[in-house]
Motif scaffolding. Structure first.
Motif, PDB file in Angstrom:
ATOM      1  N   ASP A 175      -1.099 -11.022  51.476  1.00 57.36           N
ATOM      2  CA  ASP A 175      -1.001 -11.913  50.316  1.00 57.36           C
ATOM      3  C   ASP A 175      -0.792 -11.051  49.079  1.00 57.36           C
ATOM      4  N   ASP A 176       0.041 -11.511  48.154  1.00 55.77           N
ATOM      5  CA  ASP A 176       0.295 -10.696  46.961  1.00 55.77           C
ATOM      6  C   ASP A 176      -0.741 -10.951  45.858  1.00 55.77           C
ATOM      7  N   GLU A 177      -1.610 -11.931  46.047  1.00 57.62           N
ATOM      8  CA  GLU A 177      -2.607 -12.217  45.012  1.00 57.62           C
ATOM      9  C   GLU A 177      -3.895 -11.445  45.279  1.00 57.62           C
ATOM     10  N   ASP A 178      -4.223 -10.548  44.332  1.00 58.68           N
ATOM     11  CA  ASP A 178      -5.425  -9.721  44.477  1.00 58.68           C
ATOM     12  C   ASP A 178      -6.667 -10.553  44.752  1.00 58.68           C
ATOM     13  N   ILE A 179      -6.787 -11.619  43.966  1.00 60.21           N
ATOM     14  CA  ILE A 179      -8.009 -12.405  44.018  1.00 60.21           C
ATOM     15  C   ILE A 179      -8.229 -13.010  45.401  1.00 60.21           C
ATOM     16  N   ILE A 180      -7.125 -13.475  46.016  1.00 61.69           N
ATOM     17  CA  ILE A 180      -7.217 -14.054  47.374  1.00 61.69           C
ATOM     18  C   ILE A 180      -7.616 -12.969  48.374  1.00 61.69           C
ATOM     19  N   CYS A 181      -6.925 -11.833  48.262  1.00 62.12           N
ATOM     20  CA  CYS A 181      -7.193 -10.749  49.221  1.00 62.12           C
ATOM     21  C   CYS A 181      -8.650 -10.313  49.146  1.00 62.12           C
ATOM     22  N   GLU A 182      -9.107 -10.058  47.926  1.00 64.44           N
ATOM     23  CA  GLU A 182     -10.458  -9.514  47.779  1.00 64.44           C
ATOM     24  C   GLU A 182     -11.516 -10.543  48.179  1.00 64.44           C
ATOM     25  N   SER A 183     -11.251 -11.812  47.856  1.00 62.48           N
ATOM     26  CA  SER A 183     -12.225 -12.848  48.230  1.00 62.48           C
ATOM     27  C   SER A 183     -12.286 -12.993  49.745  1.00 62.48           C
ATOM     28  N   CYS A 184     -11.119 -12.960  50.397  1.00 63.31           N
ATOM     29  CA  CYS A 184     -11.100 -13.047  51.869  1.00 63.31           C
ATOM     30  C   CYS A 184     -11.869 -11.868  52.449  1.00 63.31           C
ATOM     31  N   ARG A 185     -11.614 -10.690  51.877  1.00 65.53           N
ATOM     32  CA  ARG A 185     -12.280  -9.495  52.391  1.00 65.53           C
ATOM     33  C   ARG A 185     -13.803  -9.663  52.322  1.00 65.53           C
ATOM     34  N   LYS A 186     -14.253 -10.175  51.128  1.00 67.60           N
ATOM     35  CA  LYS A 186     -15.688 -10.295  50.915  1.00 67.60           C
ATOM     36  C   LYS A 186     -16.324 -11.265  51.931  1.00 67.60           C
ATOM     37  N   LEU A 215      -3.715 -13.499  58.331  1.00 65.36           N
ATOM     38  CA  LEU A 215      -3.617 -14.593  57.364  1.00 65.36           C
ATOM     39  C   LEU A 215      -2.422 -14.255  56.483  1.00 65.36           C
ATOM     40  N   VAL A 216      -1.436 -15.120  56.478  1.00 61.94           N
ATOM     41  CA  VAL A 216      -0.178 -14.775  55.811  1.00 61.94           C
ATOM     42  C   VAL A 216       0.148 -15.770  54.704  1.00 61.94           C
ATOM     43  N   PHE A 264      -9.068 -22.686  48.570  1.00 62.19           N
ATOM     44  CA  PHE A 264      -9.930 -23.090  49.686  1.00 62.19           C
ATOM     45  C   PHE A 264     -11.320 -22.509  49.489  1.00 62.19           C
ATOM     46  N   THR A 265     -12.275 -23.125  50.129  1.00 61.76           N
ATOM     47  CA  THR A 265     -13.660 -22.681  49.972  1.00 61.76           C
ATOM     48  C   THR A 265     -13.965 -21.622  51.028  1.00 61.76           C
ATOM     49  N   PRO A 266     -15.014 -20.824  50.804  1.00 63.28           N
ATOM     50  CA  PRO A 266     -15.403 -19.842  51.820  1.00 63.28           C
ATOM     51  C   PRO A 266     -15.654 -20.493  53.178  1.00 63.28           C
ATOM     52  N   ASP A 267     -16.259 -21.684  53.162  1.00 58.68           N
ATOM     53  CA  ASP A 267     -16.531 -22.350  54.434  1.00 58.68           C
ATOM     54  C   ASP A 267     -15.244 -22.734  55.151  1.00 58.68           C
ATOM     55  N   GLU A 268     -14.281 -23.187  54.379  1.00 60.56           N
ATOM     56  CA  GLU A 268     -12.990 -23.528  54.988  1.00 60.56           C
ATOM     57  C   GLU A 268     -12.360 -22.292  55.624  1.00 60.56           C
ATOM     58  N   LEU A 269     -12.500 -21.183  54.911  1.00 58.24           N
ATOM     59  CA  LEU A 269     -11.943 -19.941  55.449  1.00 58.24           C
ATOM     60  C   LEU A 269     -12.678 -19.534  56.733  1.00 58.24           C
ATOM     61  N   ARG A 270     -13.996 -19.647  56.673  1.00 64.13           N
ATOM     62  CA  ARG A 270     -14.798 -19.292  57.859  1.00 64.13           C
ATOM     63  C   ARG A 270     -14.411 -20.178  59.040  1.00 64.13           C
ATOM     64  N   LEU A 271     -14.307 -21.464  58.760  1.00 65.63           N
ATOM     65  CA  LEU A 271     -13.998 -22.414  59.821  1.00 65.63           C
ATOM     66  C   LEU A 271     -12.656 -22.090  60.470  1.00 65.63           C
ATOM     67  N   ILE A 272     -11.663 -21.867  59.624  1.00 65.26           N
ATOM     68  CA  ILE A 272     -10.327 -21.648  60.198  1.00 65.26           C
ATOM     69  C   ILE A 272     -10.243 -20.324  60.959  1.00 65.26           C
ATOM     70  N   PHE A 303     -12.243 -18.508  45.143  1.00 66.29           N
ATOM     71  CA  PHE A 303     -12.265 -19.727  45.934  1.00 66.29           C
ATOM     72  C   PHE A 303     -12.708 -20.891  45.091  1.00 66.29           C
ATOM     73  N   GLN A 304     -12.385 -22.045  45.562  1.00 64.32           N
ATOM     74  CA  GLN A 304     -12.959 -23.243  44.983  1.00 64.32           C
ATOM     75  C   GLN A 304     -14.437 -23.246  45.385  1.00 64.32           C
ATOM     76  N   SER A 305     -15.308 -23.774  44.512  1.00 68.35           N
ATOM     77  CA  SER A 305     -16.730 -23.733  44.836  1.00 68.35           C
ATOM     78  C   SER A 305     -17.029 -24.613  46.060  1.00 68.35           C
ATOM     79  N   ASP A 306     -18.097 -24.291  46.776  1.00 69.04           N
ATOM     80  CA  ASP A 306     -18.442 -25.009  47.993  1.00 69.04           C
ATOM     81  C   ASP A 306     -18.707 -26.488  47.757  1.00 69.04           C
ATOM     82  N   GLU A 307     -19.280 -26.796  46.564  1.00 69.10           N
ATOM     83  CA  GLU A 307     -19.615 -28.199  46.275  1.00 69.10           C
ATOM     84  C   GLU A 307     -18.397 -29.116  46.317  1.00 69.10           C
ATOM     85  N   SER A 308     -17.289 -28.587  45.845  1.00 71.07           N
ATOM     86  CA  SER A 308     -16.112 -29.464  45.769  1.00 71.07           C
ATOM     87  C   SER A 308     -15.229 -29.379  47.006  1.00 71.07           C
ATOM     88  N   ALA A 309     -15.739 -28.694  48.029  1.00 66.02           N
ATOM     89  CA  ALA A 309     -14.921 -28.495  49.232  1.00 66.02           C
ATOM     90  C   ALA A 309     -14.470 -29.801  49.871  1.00 66.02           C
TER      91      ALA A 309
END
Ligand code: ADP
Length: 409
Positions: free
Chosen positions: A51-62, A93-94, A147-155, A7-13
């Motif tokens: 999502d085909d990107e590992d990094i997105i999938c794993e970050s969302c999971r976390k 999430l698609v 997107f930032t973790p907060d953005e993900l949480r919000l949505i 994710f993008q860091s929270d500071e730059s959200a």
């Protein structure tokens, strides 16, 4: 603040369009749950990330697992749809751009599988067109990468709020449907109970149990009682009609020998026949070819036809009940030696509320719904009904009911 991987860091959200700021966001702003606050629908709720990107999938999971959701991952559209069918997630999430089946198609297919699953599109190229297109195809919202973790949480919170509302309105819709289905039954019950009570009071008064009444009062009360009887008959017919129309009948069809039903119906109408000076003659075998039928409604149809045969008859008249077997049908014939129906009236007798107006029918009570109900019941059995009649000589009703085919191979 530590940067969460993928994710993008929270500071730059704030520098980016977040889902809430987006002019494309649909629906009114919803409650934002604070981090760690217990949210409704979190525990046990499933989110599927396609999502085909590992990094997105794993970050969302976390991030989302920490929030209490069960997170499932699929790396392409096809396996994503398979998981949708198996797991029925609350939220999907698609990713829009994936090898193989593209995100837009996945969105549509998810809606086909279960329109209550809320979908959010993840897109690396947040063009207005692609987001609008996604929403047109049933997505609730979109989240641009990165997107930032907060953005993900919000949505996800917003999507879950939508999901909750959708489920609630589905429950309300179902309740409304149920009310609609039971409306006639409820109303007729409410109407019938007081009328039956009034009828009982009349019986008490007319029976002399409430003191003496004059001949004139008796006459008036008899008329009132007669009117109430007509109203009760109308409500009963209305109820029968509603039952047949609600299609409940068709679900209840089962293999049936009509012979005992015919015997029972005839037996129950012997008192009425005797009262009218009419004889019922029956001639049919002990057992009949099996049909697919609903015993109660068929008994009702036969009762209606027999009552008509008795009521529209003459003194010392006869009602004959017989059966015939044709290649595909069992035929039940009810023939009477009564007043008959003129050629002019015959085409209308199955119409709702139609009654022949003549000197002979004047004193006979009826609603004009009996034959409409009979016709509906017979047609509900994939059968049909015929009538032949001659004024002054009598009428024959023939019911054709399909036989169950016996395979002789
Ligand atoms: P109702 O409640 O008036 O009997 P139905 O729908 O059962 O209503 O019948 C419609 C009309 O068809 C009756 O009013 C009557 O005039 C005529 N009819 C029905 N059956 C017979 C019969 N067996 N013989 C003569 N007339 C009949």
């Amino acid at each position: 603040m530590t940067e969460e991987k993928g994710f993008q860091s929270d500071e730059s959200a704030n520098e980016h369009i977040t889902a809430t700021d987006s002019p494309l966001t649909v629906g009114k702003p919803l409650k934002m749950w604070k981090k760690g606050e217990v949210q409704p629908m979190t525990t046990g709720s499933t989110i599927l990330v396609i999502d085909d990107e590992d990094i997105i999938c794993e970050s969302c999971r976390k991030v989302l697992t920490k929030e209490g959701y069960t997170v499932e991952i699929a790396r392409d559209g096809l396996s994503g749809l398979k998981k949708v069918r198996q797991l029925r997630p609350d939220l999907a999430l698609v990713d829009l751009k994936m090898p193989g089946m593209d995100g837009m198609e996945v969105l549509e297919k998810i809606k086909e599988i279960d329109p209550n699953i809320v979908t959010v599109v993840i897109t690396g190229y947040a063009t207005i067109e692609s987001a609008v297109e996604a929403i047109k195809r049933g997505a609730y919202d979109f989240i641009p990468k990165p997107f930032t973790p907060d953005e993900l949480r919000l949505i996800t919170q917003r999507a879950f709020e939508i999901r909750r509302l959708a489920l609630e309105s589905a429950v309300l819709r179902e309740e409304k449907e149920k009310m609609k289905r039971n409306f006639v039954t409820m109303v007729s019950h409410e109407l019938k109970s007081p009328l039956v009570a009034v009828q009982q009071y009349f019986e008490v008064i007319l029976g002399g149990m409430a003191g003496e009444i004059t001949a004139e009062q008796r006459e008036i009360m008899m008329r009132m009682s007669h009117r109430i009887n007509r109203l009760l008959a109308l409500i009963n017919d209305w109820l029968s009609m509603a039952k047949v129309e609600a299609g409940k009948l068709v679900q209840k069809l089962e293999p049936l020998d009509l012979a005992p039903v015919l015997r029972r119906t005839i037996e129950s109408l012997q008192p009425l026949a005797a009262k009218r000076g009419v004889r019922i003659e029956s001639a049919f075998p002990d057992t009949l070819p099996v049909i697919r039928g609903d015993e109660d409604t068929l008994e009702e149809a036969l009762t209606n036809l027999l009552i008509n045969g008795i009521e529209y008859n003459r003194d010392n008249g006869v009602v004959k009940v017989g059966t015939e077997e044709e290649e595909a049908h069992l035929v039940v014939k009810i023939a009477d030696t009564g007043i008959g129906i003129s050629e002019k009236d015959l085409p209308f007798i199955f119409d709702d509320f139609f009654r022949v107006k003549s000197k002979e029918t004047e004193g006979i009570m009826g609603t004009g719904l009996g034959l409409s109900i009979v016709k509906r019941i017979v047609e509900g059995h994939s059968g049909y009904i015929n009538v032949t009649s001659e004024s002054g000589r009598g009428t024959i009703f023939s019911i054709y009911l399909p036989k169950i085919r016996v395979d002789h191979r």
